[in-house]
Motif scaffolding. Structure first.
Motif, PDB file in Angstrom:
ATOM      1  N   LYS A  26       0.425  -1.146  -0.208  1.00  0.00           N
ATOM      2  CA  LYS A  26      -0.263   0.116   0.133  1.00  0.00           C
ATOM      3  C   LYS A  26       0.675   1.024   0.106  1.00  0.00           C
ATOM      4  CE  LYS A  26      -2.294   0.806   3.929  1.00  0.00           C
ATOM      5  NZ  LYS A  26      -2.279   2.139   3.822  1.00  0.00           N
ATOM      6  N   ASP A  27       1.865   0.849   0.668  1.00  0.00           N
ATOM      7  CA  ASP A  27       2.908   2.460   0.971  1.00  0.00           C
ATOM      8  C   ASP A  27       3.697   2.959   0.475  1.00  0.00           C
ATOM      9  OD1 ASP A  27       0.460   3.232   2.346  1.00  0.00           O
ATOM     10  OD2 ASP A  27       1.137   2.165   4.414  1.00  0.00           O
ATOM     11  N   GLU A  28       4.553   2.175  -0.180  1.00  0.00           N
ATOM     12  CA  GLU A  28       5.862   1.932  -0.749  1.00  0.00           C
ATOM     13  C   GLU A  28       6.454   1.996  -1.896  1.00  0.00           C
ATOM     14  OE1 GLU A  28       7.498   2.839   2.016  1.00  0.00           O
ATOM     15  OE2 GLU A  28       7.072   2.628   3.403  1.00  0.00           O
ATOM     16  N   ILE A  29       5.294   1.180  -2.866  1.00  0.00           N
ATOM     17  CA  ILE A  29       5.631   1.185  -4.255  1.00  0.00           C
ATOM     18  C   ILE A  29       6.315   2.460  -5.184  1.00  0.00           C
ATOM     19  CG2 ILE A  29       4.575   1.153  -6.367  1.00  0.00           C
ATOM     20  CD1 ILE A  29       2.070  -1.406  -4.899  1.00  0.00           C
ATOM     21  N   ARG A  30       7.395   2.477  -5.467  1.00  0.00           N
ATOM     22  CA  ARG A  30       8.012   3.067  -6.407  1.00  0.00           C
ATOM     23  C   ARG A  30       7.980   2.285  -7.454  1.00  0.00           C
ATOM     24  NH1 ARG A  30      10.843   4.692  -0.763  1.00  0.00           N
ATOM     25  NH2 ARG A  30       9.319   3.598  -0.309  1.00  0.00           N
ATOM     26  N   ALA A  31       8.555   3.599  -8.356  1.00  0.00           N
ATOM     27  CA  ALA A  31       8.474   3.809  -9.774  1.00  0.00           C
ATOM     28  C   ALA A  31       8.962   4.961 -10.409  1.00  0.00           C
ATOM     29  CB  ALA A  31       7.364   2.634 -10.792  1.00  0.00           C
ATOM     30  N   GLU A  32       9.541   4.825 -11.738  1.00  0.00           N
ATOM     31  CA  GLU A  32       9.412   6.161 -12.270  1.00  0.00           C
ATOM     32  C   GLU A  32       9.227   6.194 -14.112  1.00  0.00           C
ATOM     33  OE1 GLU A  32      13.377   8.699 -14.419  1.00  0.00           O
ATOM     34  OE2 GLU A  32      14.035   6.491 -13.733  1.00  0.00           O
ATOM     35  N   THR A  33       8.549   7.116 -14.123  1.00  0.00           N
ATOM     36  CA  THR A  33       7.838   6.863 -16.288  1.00  0.00           C
ATOM     37  C   THR A  33       8.753   8.519 -16.345  1.00  0.00           C
ATOM     38  OG1 THR A  33       6.616   8.444 -14.663  1.00  0.00           O
ATOM     39  CG2 THR A  33       5.809   6.306 -15.217  1.00  0.00           C
ATOM     40  N   TYR A  34       9.185   8.258 -17.983  1.00  0.00           N
ATOM     41  CA  TYR A  34      10.146   9.034 -18.301  1.00  0.00           C
ATOM     42  C   TYR A  34       9.148   9.264 -19.772  1.00  0.00           C
ATOM     43  CZ  TYR A  34      14.543  10.876 -20.849  1.00  0.00           C
ATOM     44  OH  TYR A  34      15.073  11.084 -21.500  1.00  0.00           O
ATOM     45  N   LEU A  35       9.164  10.150 -20.307  1.00  0.00           N
ATOM     46  CA  LEU A  35       8.571  10.394 -21.142  1.00  0.00           C
ATOM     47  C   LEU A  35       7.472   9.854 -22.010  1.00  0.00           C
ATOM     48  CD1 LEU A  35      12.057  11.031 -23.407  1.00  0.00           C
ATOM     49  CD2 LEU A  35      10.230  12.569 -21.814  1.00  0.00           C
ATOM     50  N   THR A  36       6.311   9.373 -20.521  1.00  0.00           N
ATOM     51  CA  THR A  36       5.861   8.173 -21.332  1.00  0.00           C
ATOM     52  C   THR A  36       4.375   9.715 -21.467  1.00  0.00           C
ATOM     53  OG1 THR A  36       4.996   8.617 -18.867  1.00  0.00           O
ATOM     54  CG2 THR A  36       6.064   6.661 -19.115  1.00  0.00           C
ATOM     55  N   GLU A  37       4.241  10.372 -21.141  1.00  0.00           N
ATOM     56  CA  GLU A  37       3.182  11.482 -21.442  1.00  0.00           C
ATOM     57  C   GLU A  37       1.821  10.953 -22.760  1.00  0.00           C
ATOM     58  OE1 GLU A  37       1.046  13.280 -19.648  1.00  0.00           O
ATOM     59  OE2 GLU A  37       1.748  12.411 -18.632  1.00  0.00           O
ATOM     60  N   ASP A  38       3.095  11.347 -23.650  1.00  0.00           N
ATOM     61  CA  ASP A  38       3.284  11.323 -25.477  1.00  0.00           C
ATOM     62  C   ASP A  38       3.576   9.714 -26.638  1.00  0.00           C
ATOM     63  OD1 ASP A  38       5.604  11.712 -25.103  1.00  0.00           O
ATOM     64  OD2 ASP A  38       5.268  12.819 -26.649  1.00  0.00           O
ATOM     65  N   ALA A  39       3.619   9.247 -25.233  1.00  0.00           N
ATOM     66  CA  ALA A  39       4.152   7.935 -25.574  1.00  0.00           C
ATOM     67  C   ALA A  39       3.478   6.485 -26.325  1.00  0.00           C
ATOM     68  CB  ALA A  39       4.948   7.555 -24.410  1.00  0.00           C
ATOM     69  N   GLU A  40       3.988   6.668 -28.181  1.00  0.00           N
ATOM     70  CA  GLU A  40       3.368   5.488 -28.495  1.00  0.00           C
ATOM     71  C   GLU A  40       3.918   3.848 -27.902  1.00  0.00           C
ATOM     72  OE1 GLU A  40       4.414   5.314 -33.072  1.00  0.00           O
ATOM     73  OE2 GLU A  40       5.464   7.345 -32.089  1.00  0.00           O
ATOM     74  N   VAL A  41       4.708   3.356 -27.552  1.00  0.00           N
ATOM     75  CA  VAL A  41       5.455   2.980 -27.418  1.00  0.00           C
ATOM     76  C   VAL A  41       6.161   2.758 -26.277  1.00  0.00           C
ATOM     77  CG1 VAL A  41       7.632   2.937 -28.356  1.00  0.00           C
ATOM     78  CG2 VAL A  41       7.262   0.234 -27.766  1.00  0.00           C
ATOM     79  N   ILE A  42       6.481   1.752 -24.491  1.00  0.00           N
ATOM     80  CA  ILE A  42       6.404   2.317 -23.867  1.00  0.00           C
ATOM     81  C   ILE A  42       8.047   0.723 -23.549  1.00  0.00           C
ATOM     82  CG2 ILE A  42       6.670   1.008 -21.514  1.00  0.00           C
ATOM     83  CD1 ILE A  42       5.417   4.184 -22.484  1.00  0.00           C
ATOM     84  N   ILE A  43       9.198   1.126 -23.059  1.00  0.00           N
ATOM     85  CA  ILE A  43      10.056   0.625 -22.356  1.00  0.00           C
ATOM     86  C   ILE A  43      10.080   0.379 -21.079  1.00  0.00           C
ATOM     87  CG2 ILE A  43      12.438  -0.189 -22.387  1.00  0.00           C
ATOM     88  CD1 ILE A  43      12.554   1.819 -24.860  1.00  0.00           C
ATOM     89  N   ALA A  44       9.755  -1.139 -20.744  1.00  0.00           N
ATOM     90  CA  ALA A  44      10.339  -1.780 -19.419  1.00  0.00           C
ATOM     91  C   ALA A  44      11.667  -2.030 -19.045  1.00  0.00           C
ATOM     92  CB  ALA A  44       8.828  -2.359 -18.972  1.00  0.00           C
TER      93      ALA A  44
END
Ligand SMILES: Cc1ncc(C[n+]2csc(CCOP(=O)(O)OP(=O)(O)O)c2C)c(N)n1
Ligand code: SF4
Lengths: 249, 351
Positions: free
Chosen positions: B233-251
């Motif tokens: 509930k409290d500790e999940i952390r992730a970074e998103t980078y240039l996802t706003e306009d993205a058509e494809v995502i790298i994880a």
């Protein structure tokens, strides 16, 4: 009336789970008496093994860890390094100490770790139902050496005390037994000496106790006392194998 | 604030000291040996204790002992050594003891190699040892982040009475970068009223994992599980980078995420709008981030230095709402940004 014999303060007033005639109960009592006499109950931390005596913390009234099988000396090391002012002991069976935990005890001794180990040698694996131990005598029948331990097949029983006594860091190493009142008194002296060795900061100390296991040996309590004397003692001689340097002449 | 130029291994070690860790137990193994070497010099300066154990097994139980005695304690190793520690990690989790474990991963299985890898993802996040337990797993991708997460790891361990793993790879461990050691805000942590210090003036305490009655063991495991639910509930952390306009995502996580960022810049120059999701906590895993992103972005490429481990968690998060592709190198091979660019171009072209 003056009370001349009673329960040591460090021993809890509960029934143990040990079989009638088992040596563990006697050894627990000696440990508790020594803790009382040295007045160290409130600054002692013990480490229980995996084996018949895993529940020792239900009987000895001090802070205790329960270890994984064989790892008690490593846990004791971690505790002692954080709290050098405490007295730290491990209590271990022969499977625990001389098979799966050989590396941990040898290196604790080699480091001269300031801990005390009570090593209960009953020549079998009690808790798991009587399999061959590293200390099982040649010819002795167990559930995994049903025709008697063969030296050709399984090698020879380990004399841990003699082995550990070769290490510089080991300060006090003795083998005792608890099969007669006289031997019980000697055993207590050795246990006390081992704790004193630690308290004086002289190095690693260990007392190997030959202990009767009538249940697995398939003997009566009385017969098992004789078995210690006649079968175990010739192969595992009693005595002090190493005493602290300050005591040497 | 003063910046210091350090390898990842040394920086993690210094961060531990600054987080109040005074005890280290370990056994040498490449590519993390600079970490214990640093502490062998550093811990005596601050009145701590560095001890080289006879094996990783002994080391993890020394950690058990020191943690039970109330200390902040660290151990580190690399893949084969971490395998050996698994028994002890299970006992530490079962005994509700806090500690921090660093795994600077190298290629496996077996002795494998000494080049960087991410092939212990399953081991770190799905158990590793026996029994119903989890580890908190933090995956830094820069040396600075390794410093910050190491400091935080000690607080998380104390807060939830759980072992926490810093999961890096040989690249992160060996790479030098400028770092800053910012003092962490004092956290309000639960009192350690369970430590073994000698039963002076109080009832004795026992630290144990044996519960022969299944009803009681079940209750203990449920308590542990409630703690894991709080962590989720409290500790999940992730970074998103240039996802706003993205058509494809790298994880990607850790070192691979850095390489992915370079690939994304090149892809964007070529007109392909790529973005990145980088899980920082691998347990708890940011499933929700992937669930949300797959509402609008329909192609996700998972890149790892293994043959497909985190990709399974990404799929669980995406839950069929987007296509999930995988690209991985293994055995100590590191995917280059060119390779990642080619893979992304391939999946974008697919109908
Ligand atoms: C890693 C692991 N392997 C095996 C066991 C099973 N096991 C429990 S006690 C024991 C042997 C105990 O024998 P010993 O140390 O001689 O003590 P005793 O019961 O005779 O007092 C074994 C093999 C275990 N608990 N953990
Ligand atoms: S099996 Fe042997 S060692 Fe175990 S409690 Fe019974 S007599 Fe004692």
């Amino acid at each position: 009336m003056e009370k001349v014999f009673g329960r040591p303060k460090s021993l809890l007033a509960v029934r143990t789970h040990y079989c009638p005639g088992c040596g563990h109960g006697i050894i627990h009592r000696l440990l508790a008496e020594v803790m009382d006499e040295l007045g160290i109950r409130e600054r002692t931390v013990g480490v229980a093994p995996v084996g018949c005596s895993v529940l020792i913390y239900n009987y000895i009234d001090c802070d205790m860890y329960e270890a994984a099988h064989g790892r008690a000396p490593a846990i004791a090391t971690g505790c002692k390094r954080v709290h050098p002012e405490l007295t730290v002991f491990t209590y271990q069976g022969d499977g625990d100490l001389a098979a799966i935990g050989t590396a941990e005890v040898v290196h604790a001794a080699a480091r001269g770790e300031q801990i005390t180990t009570i090593f209960v040698n009953n020549a079998v694996y009690g808790m798991t139902g009587g399999q061959m131990a590293p200390t099982t005598l040649v010819g002795q029948k167990t559930t995994t050496s049903p025709f008697g331990r063969s030296a050709k097949h399984s090698g020879y029983p380990i004399r841990m005390s003699e082995l550990l006594a070769t290490l510089e860091g080991a300060a006090y190493i003795a083998r005792v037994s608890v099969h007669t009142p006289k031997h019980i008194l000697q055993a207590k002296k050795a246990i006390k000496k081992a704790f004193e060795t630690q308290i004086k900061g002289l190095g690693f100390s260990l007392v190997e106790v030959l202990s009767q296991c009538p249940t697995i040996w398939g003997l009566s309590s009385k017969e098992s006392l004789d078995w210690v004397e006649k079968k175990m003692m010739p192969y595992y001689p009693l005595g002090e194998f190493k005493v602290p340097k300050e005591e040497k002449v | 604030m003063e910046k210091r130029f350090m390898t990842g291994n040394e920086a993690i070690a210094e961060a531990a000291v600054q987080a109040g860790c005074r005890y280290f137990f370990g056994y040498p193994i490449t590519p993390q040996s600079e970490l214990p070497e640093y502490l062998a010099r550093r811990l005596p300066e601050v009145g701590g204790c560095f001890l080289q154990a006879e094996s990783e097994i002994a080391a993890i139980y020394m950690v058990f002992g020191a943690a039970g005695a109330g200390a902040r304690v660290l151990t580190s190793s690399s893949s084969p050594g971490i395998s050996l520690k698994q028994e002890g990690i299970s006992y530490i989790a079962g005994a509700w003891l806090p500690c921090v474990i660093v795994n600077i991963m190298r290629g496996g299985p077996g002795l494998g190699g000494i080049q960087p890898s991410q092939s212990d993802y399953f081991q770190a996040t799905k158990g590793g040892g026996h029994g119903d337990y989890r580890l908190v797993v933090l995956a830094p991708s820069t040396v600075q982040e390794a410093v910050n997460l190491t400091m935080e790891a000690f607080d998380l361990a104390d807060k939830y009475r759980t072992p926490v793993m810093i999961l890096g790879d040989g690249y992160l461990g060996q790479m030098m970068e400028p770092v800053e050691f910012k003092k962490r805000k004092q956290q309000s942590l639960p009192p350690k009223d369970w430590t073994l210090t000698g039963a002076k003036g109080r009832p004795r305490r026992i630290i144990k994992t044996l519960y022969l009655q299944p009803e009681i063991l079940e209750q203990r495991n449920l308590t542990l599980n409630r703690r894991y639910q709080e962590i989720i509930k409290d500790e999940i952390r992730a970074e998103t980078y240039l996802t706003e306009d993205a058509e494809v995502i790298i994880a990607a996580f850790g070192t691979v995420a850095r390489i992915a960022k370079s690939a994304i810049r090149i892809l964007r120059e070529k007109g392909i709008k790529a973005g990145l999701v980088r899980p920082i906590t691998l347990f708890p895993f940011p499933y929700q981030t992937f669930a949300q992103i797959s509402d609008k972005i329909k192609k996700i490429l998972v890149v790892e230095m293994n043959l497909g481990q985190m990709v399974e968690d990404v799929k669980l998060g995406v839950c069929g709402k987007a296509e999930v592709f995988f690209y991985g190198r293994t055995g100590g091979m590191v995917p280059s940004y060119d390779e990642i660019v080619v893979e992304v171009e391939k999946i974008v072209k697919e109908p």
